[in-house]
Each structure stands twice: as C-alpha cells, then as structure tokens.
Scaffold this active site. Structure first.
Site, PDB file in Angstrom:
ATOM      1  N   ASP A  72       0.786  -1.251   0.000  1.00  0.00           N
ATOM      2  CA  ASP A  72       0.000   0.000   0.000  1.00  0.00           C
ATOM      3  C   ASP A  72       0.815   1.296   0.000  1.00  0.00           C
ATOM      4  O   ASP A  72       0.446   2.266   0.694  1.00  0.00           O
ATOM      5  CB  ASP A  72      -0.962   0.016   1.202  1.00  0.00           C
ATOM      6  N   LYS A 101      -6.766  -4.766  -3.287  1.00  0.00           N
ATOM      7  CA  LYS A 101      -7.443  -5.452  -2.172  1.00  0.00           C
ATOM      8  C   LYS A 101      -8.468  -4.529  -1.521  1.00  0.00           C
ATOM      9  O   LYS A 101      -8.191  -3.355  -1.284  1.00  0.00           O
ATOM     10  CB  LYS A 101      -6.402  -5.921  -1.144  1.00  0.00           C
ATOM     11  N   VAL A 104       3.218   0.201   4.252  1.00  0.00           N
ATOM     12  CA  VAL A 104       2.450   0.914   5.280  1.00  0.00           C
ATOM     13  C   VAL A 104       1.041   0.348   5.393  1.00  0.00           C
ATOM     14  O   VAL A 104       0.524  -0.227   4.452  1.00  0.00           O
ATOM     15  CB  VAL A 104       2.375   2.420   4.937  1.00  0.00           C
ATOM     16  N   CYS A 107      -2.276  -2.623   7.651  1.00  0.00           N
ATOM     17  CA  CYS A 107      -2.271  -3.533   6.497  1.00  0.00           C
ATOM     18  C   CYS A 107      -1.053  -4.456   6.445  1.00  0.00           C
ATOM     19  O   CYS A 107      -1.154  -5.590   5.973  1.00  0.00           O
ATOM     20  CB  CYS A 107      -2.397  -2.732   5.208  1.00  0.00           C
ATOM     21  N   GLN A 110       7.877 -14.539  21.528  1.00  0.00           N
ATOM     22  CA  GLN A 110       7.506 -15.959  21.671  1.00  0.00           C
ATOM     23  C   GLN A 110       8.160 -16.819  20.582  1.00  0.00           C
ATOM     24  O   GLN A 110       7.521 -17.662  19.961  1.00  0.00           O
ATOM     25  CB  GLN A 110       5.980 -16.118  21.628  1.00  0.00           C
TER      26      GLN A 110
HETATM   27  C1  C5J Z   1      -3.119   0.557   5.491  1.00  0.00           C
HETATM   28  C2  C5J Z   1      -4.901   1.710   6.575  1.00  0.00           C
HETATM   29  N1  C5J Z   1      -2.569   0.406   4.301  1.00  0.00           N
HETATM   30  N2  C5J Z   1      -4.115   2.118   7.568  1.00  0.00           N
HETATM   31  N3  C5J Z   1      -4.396   1.027   5.536  1.00  0.00           N
HETATM   32  O1  C5J Z   1      -2.509   0.313   6.505  1.00  0.00           O
HETATM   33  O2  C5J Z   1      -6.087   1.955   6.578  1.00  0.00           O
END
Ligand code: C5J
Length: 221
Positions: free
Chosen positions: A25, A130, A158, A163, A203
């Site tokens: 993303d 997605k 990110v 995500c 863990q």
């Molecule tokens: C992602 C979001 N890419 N934070 N989306 O993390 O909504």
C-alpha cells in the site's frame, strides 16, 4: 543453509521454493496530503521516510529477477466491495468514495489510489488490489504465490500495524515464512510500529522475523 541475520534468530532462506518482496500500500492515498490517510487525521509526512529503503530492496530483487508484489487498498467506483461499516468508520473528514483533491478517496483508478511514482511497478511485476486490510482477503494472492512456488515473503510498506501486520498474520497462518523489514515499514504512530515489531518476533517469532534492510541485503548476498 543461507540465512538473514534477524530477530529472534536467523531467518533461513529457501533451499526449495522462492522468496518474494511484498510492498504493501505505498499509495498516494496514504503518503500524500489530501488522501485517505490524511482524511483520518494522520500526519502523512512520516511515511515518506521509508521510500529510499524500499527502493533499495526493489532494486536488489529486480537485479536478481526475483518476484515483487505490490498491493493497493482500493474499492470499485460503486463501492460494492466496501462494507458500510468501513465507509462509516473514521473521523469527521472525507470518507471512502468522497471526492477529494486527488480524486475519490480510496477508489480504484483515481489518481490518489495509485502507487507513488518513486516505487512504480514494472510491467512484469504483480499488483494486487485489495478491498480489505489483509492482502489475502478477497484477492487471488495465495493462488498467485503458490502457482509460483513462493514460500518466503519479505514484508515492507504501510502501515505497520494495520495492512502490513494483517497481511503478515494472514500469510503466517497459510504457512509462508514471513519477515518484516524494520526500516522499510512505517506507521503514523511510532509507538504502534515498535509494538508491532516486538509482537511479531516475540515468543520465538510467533508471527515471523524482523531484520533491517542492511541485514536483508547482506543475507541475500
Ligand atoms: C493501510 C490503513 N494500508 N491504515 N491502511 O494500513 O487503513
């Protein structure tokens, strides 16, 4: 066996199967003013810092002819794939589908929904669109990876705790060997990033491994 020096212990590189770089993303909607990230009240400037780190990994994978997968969070123009709960969530700012300075917020095909030009995929690289936070939900990602014998995934992008983490957990449950690259992922909330890295490698690596870009590049040789 070749490894990447990592936490909580060295990450074994595949002896059979293939490794892929996953870039989550890195879209204008999350990194630039006027997009989805800012509409939720975030300071988007923090996320720009990891672009050079991802470029280094992208170059290393391109040099070797290894697979690179980018993801894009986005919805169809009629928002049929956007649950009302997701559209209604958020602050008082623009919502998914509303017109913004870079086109409709988080809608496929709008300028703001595209991957930032600095990381533009090559025509032979894969881009998965997605509708959810996880890249395995309602996409063909698992089938794509399996059809190319990909067993190992390096995660970047990110945001770390949304995500990236969601996708890494989905991948872990499907049996992929997952490593998140510490300085090639970022959050609007530095504490959330740190906590995510720690919970992934806790863990005995319950979700996977963490390593820096330099450790990854050294391990790849
Ligand atoms: C992602 C979001 N890419 N934070 N989306 O993390 O909504």
């Amino acid at each position: 066996m070749a490894t990447i020096s990592a936490q909580p212990y060295d990450y074994p590189l595949p002896t059979e199967g293939q490794i892929a770089l996953v870039i989550i993303d890195m879209q204008r909607d999350f990194l630039e003013p006027g997009g989805f990230g800012e509409s939720l009240g975030n300071d988007v400037s923090l996320l720009q810092a990891i672009v050079p780190a991802i470029q280094k990994l992208q170059a290393a994978f391109r040099d070797r002819g290894w697979p690179i997968i980018q993801t894009q969070e986005g919805h169809s123009p009629d928002l049929a794939d956007c649950p009302p709960s997701k559209r209604e969530r958020g602050g008082s700012g623009l919502k998914i589908g509303d017109p913004g300075p870079m086109g409709r917020i988080l809608v496929i095909g709008e300028p703001g929904n595209g991957i930032i030009p600095e990381l533009a995929p090559k025509p032979n690289e894969w881009v998965i669109t997605k509708p959810g936070k996880g890249a395995f939900y309602n996409t063909g990602l698992d089938e794509l990876l399996r059809s190319h014998q990909i067993t190992h995934l390096l995660f970047t992008g990110v945001t770390t705790e949304v995500c990236v983490q969601t996708t890494m957990r989905e991948a872990n449950d499907r049996g992929y060997e997952c490593l998140i690259v510490e300085d090639a992922t970022e959050s609007y909330f530095p504490d959330f990033k740190q906590a995510t890295l720690e919970m992934i490698r806790a863990q005995g690596g319950i979700i996977g491994w963490t390593a820096t870009v330099d450790q990854v590049l050294a391990g790849l040789g």
